[in-house]
Design an enzyme around this catalytic site. Structure first.
Site, PDB file in Angstrom:
ATOM      1  N   THR A 178       0.741  -1.040  -0.095  1.00  0.00           N
ATOM      2  CA  THR A 178      -0.239  -0.063   0.086  1.00  0.00           C
ATOM      3  C   THR A 178       0.763   1.259   0.011  1.00  0.00           C
ATOM      4  O   THR A 178       0.550   2.387  -0.841  1.00  0.00           O
ATOM      5  CB  THR A 178      -0.887   0.017   1.167  1.00  0.00           C
ATOM      6  OG1 THR A 178      -1.698  -1.017   1.163  1.00  0.00           O
ATOM      7  CG2 THR A 178      -1.885   1.064   1.215  1.00  0.00           C
TER       8      THR A 178
ATOM      9  N   GLU B 299      -4.200  -5.736  -5.367  1.00  0.00           N
ATOM     10  CA  GLU B 299      -4.561  -7.524  -5.148  1.00  0.00           C
ATOM     11  C   GLU B 299      -4.657  -7.854  -6.628  1.00  0.00           C
ATOM     12  O   GLU B 299      -5.764  -8.488  -6.728  1.00  0.00           O
ATOM     13  CB  GLU B 299      -5.737  -7.147  -4.335  1.00  0.00           C
ATOM     14  CG  GLU B 299      -5.430  -6.754  -2.756  1.00  0.00           C
ATOM     15  CD  GLU B 299      -4.650  -7.630  -1.807  1.00  0.00           C
ATOM     16  OE1 GLU B 299      -3.964  -8.558  -2.472  1.00  0.00           O
ATOM     17  OE2 GLU B 299      -4.762  -7.241  -0.720  1.00  0.00           O
TER      18      GLU B 299
END
Length: 691
Positions: free
Chosen positions: A30, A225
């Site tokens: 992230t 993802e």
């Protein structure tokens, strides 16, 4: 870039073509995505409106958006001609795949045969449509067909292709239902969640002008993802990227655990085929776990075939030894786990929030809840059903939504058919087709004179009676006390009688209790009419909502706000109970992984007779890898020698994954991590009690 390792910095800076970042668990993916967004704007002159970061959950998107906002706070643009202006962070597209699909469809509705105000049908409404078509009360059969249709849509298969590929009578029946289901949605001017991805992908594939417009609008893509994408999502990404191929995909093939809902690892391999110039960067430094935990995780996942070789490492030191406990049965396992957790917490002077109990299936949670309640230990059940997700609450919210907005077609469909009032699917299909042609809502279409040529008096009468009832409440909703109107609403729809007719007495009593609780809460909020134009600005301690009285229209907004506030409360000091699937992306200082047995982890699948195939075992192994890598400081495994299944007690074997962890090869515990002796515990207790 300060504080980033070499691989992270390379991933942020690389802009010479398509990029795949293989981000191992806890490796800071992230941070890479958010820093790359800031780098694109600050160092490369991109305008925020030309950047899109796409992920899978609203929670992940919110976290990403907040982190980008902090990075760019007070910063200015470097775009030629716009230098010095404050970065308009709100122009960034940071959202889920489905939210991006909604944005595209709202703007391009005419190109796919929809009105801009098309309806989005949720999973429960889809279930009802399918159930009505097959005329079955077998919920398992309806769910199987619903799942089959979802997988077909995600694979971009048409009903005709699904019928041609059917392998048996059940699949052929599902393909017929699929065809009728699509026709019904078209008639309703509605889409389901799968359509939010499928329809934009089909639109971009067939309409070059629309595709070029969106490729020029979103000039750099970041996909989070990536290993969880299905065939349809990959096509959407590929078509958006176009020849420019300006994207960074971030994912981990070792954490691909959603094959059962259509995600495919083939998308990782296909990237190299479709984009030969793909640059691959590996993030292998783990910032979460100790060496022992990562060694066990690496040992387990090494048994799977690899698309890309990768091995996690850490600078956090060896850490505590991993423990494995065999238990007599599930009750013994729960008691042993809670006892060991309590002792562990005492020894380390930790908090309850530092502990998580992870399991393969929700059915395992019940006994742990019982023991925790008995021992008066606070806990939070992750992934549990929200009060506002209960069918009976959603039914009543549909009425409230319709009173607040007569153009809300999904609310109209749910309210007019629950309870049943003589309005069937044929009537709704005709009404939906008429509304689509007239470009009006279903509610408005009921009152148009031309509808009388489409529907008989017998069909039209209950529709208009329903709409008259809603209109009367709407007319009074802004002026009168909400509690009075709520009572009239409940009396007018006969919901209690419907529940006792539709469900057995126990279920009906439980559902009716939820309804009374919901209406009691609404009435407390609507005890006095709020001043005209008054808005909710304060918060009380009961539910986080302003405590002034509200009329019925304001209560509709209150319910929506309540749903948004869920999950945003401060982190309570409580043990986490969670499935491994629901824990993905999270981390806990101390993890107790329970039910590590053959048949549970790995799961035996849908057949008791046939052993799991290699693909299933590989996905279960990845799930085990995810479970292990949730732990930061300590990991404790347990398994049962016997377990109740249905009415039988079966003998269990420890999971093959325990052996694959090679715990016997791990270094012995150091003096600091050796278990406390009774004498040490007594000394620790005295130290705690000494002023």
């Amino acid at each position: 870039m300060s504080g980033m390792n070499a691989a992270q910095a390379e991933a942020v800076r690389y802009l010479d073509g398509p990029c795949l970042v293989l981000a191992g668990a806890g490796s800071g993916k992230t941070r890479v995505i958010t820093q790359k967004i800031a780098h694109l704007i600050q160092a490369k002159g991109f305008e925020p409106k030309h950047i899109a970061a796409v992920t899978f959950t609203n929670k992940a998107a919110t976290e990403m958006r907040e982190r980008v906002g902090k990075l760019l706070e007070g910063k200015t643009l470097t775009t030629p001609g716009k230098e010095g202006r404050k970065v308009p962070v709100n122009q960034l597209t940071v959202c889920t795949f489905h939210s991006l699909g909604v944005q595209i469809l709202r703007q391009e509705a005419e190109h796919v045969g929809l009105k801009p105000q098309f309806s989005i049908i949720d999973a429960d409404d889809c279930f009802s449509l399918i159930q009505e078509q097959i005329g079955s009360t077998d919920k398992g059969q309806v769910r199987r067909i619903q799942n089959e249709i979802s997988l077909w849509k995600n694979a971009m298969k048409t009903p005709e292709q699904a019928a041609a590929d059917a392998l048996d009578a059940d699949q052929h029946q599902a393909a017929i239902v699929y065809r009728n289901y699509v026709a019904t949605l078209n008639a309703y001017q509605a889409v389901d969640f799968d359509d939010l991805i499928r329809m934009p992908a089909l639109l971009f594939a067939s309409n070059e002008q629309v595709r070029d417009k969106w490729q020029n609008r979103l000039r750099y893509l970041l996909i989070d993802e990536y290993q969880d994408t299905n065939a349809c999502q990959y096509q959407l990404v590929k078509l958006l990227a176009g020849r420019r191929a300006a994207f960074t995909a971030v994912g981990d093939d070792d954490q691909a655990i959603y094959g059962w809902r259509g995600a495919t690892l083939e998308n990782l391999a296909q990237l190299q085929v479709d984009f030969p110039q793909l640059h691959v960067i590996k993030l292998e430094q783990n910032y979460r776990s100790t060496v022992r935990i990562l060694t066990a995780a690496n040992s387990v996942i090494a048994n799977n075939p690899k698309l890309f070789e990768k091995k996690l490492w850490s600078e956090h030191g060896m850490g505590d030894s991993i423990t494995v406990t065999s238990c007599n049965d599930e009750e013994h396992e729960a008691e042993s786990t809670i006892f060991r957790m309590s002792a562990h917490r005492f020894e380390r002077r930790a908090q309850w929030r530092d502990y998580a109990v992870l399991y393969r299936g929700n059915f395992q949670a019940r006994i742990f809840e019982q023991i925790l309640r008995r021992e008066r230990i606070p806990y939070v059940l992750s992934g549990g059903q929200s009060f506002f997700d209960k069918a009976e609450i959603k039914d009543l919210c549909a009425y409230l939504r319709l009173i607040g907005n007569a153009d809300d077609d999904p609310a109209f469909i749910r309210a007019v058919t629950t309870p049943r009032r003589g309005v069937g699917s044929a009537t709704l299909e005709t009404l939906g087709a008429f509304a689509g042609q007239a470009k009006v809502s279903l509610f408005e279409a009921v009152y148009m004179g031309a509808i009388e040529a489409k529907l008989s008096d017998r069909q039209l009468e209950p529709l208009r009676a329903f709409c008259d009832f809603i209109q009367r409440l709407t007319d009074r909703a802004q002026k009168e006390v909400a509690s009075v109107l709520l009572d009239e609403l409940m009396e007018g729809i006969h919901y209690e009688a419907y529940l006792y007719d539709a469900f057995d007495e126990r279920a009906a009593r439980s559902k009716w209790g939820n309804v009374l609780e919901f209406f009691d809460w609404l009435k407390r909020k609507g005890t006095k009419v709020a001043d005209e134009g008054e808005e909710a600005t304060g918060y009380d301690t009961a539910d986080g909502l302003a405590d002034e009285g509200k009329n019925l229209l304001q209560l509709v907004q209150t319910v929506a706000l309540m749903s948004m506030l869920e999950g945003k409360e401060e982190d309570p000091d409580a043990v986490r109970l969670s499935t491994v699937h629901a824990s993905k992306g999270l981390e806990y200082p101390h993890v107790f992984l329970v039910g590590c047995e053959e048949g549970i982890m790995p799961h035996k699948g849908s057949s008791d007779d046939e052993p799991p195939d290699d693909a299933r075992i590989e996905e279960e192994r990845r799930l085990m890898y995810v479970a292990i890598t949730r732990a930061q400081r300590s990991l404790h495994l347990s398994w049962c020698k016997k377990r109740k299944r249905a009415r039988e007690t079966v003998v269990c074997e420890p999971s093959r994954f325990i052996k694959e962890m090679h715990l016997d090869e791990a270094p012995p515990p150091t003096a600091e991590e050796a278990p406390m002796t009774p004498k040490d515990r007594l000394a620790s207790l005295k130290a705690l009690l000494t002023p």
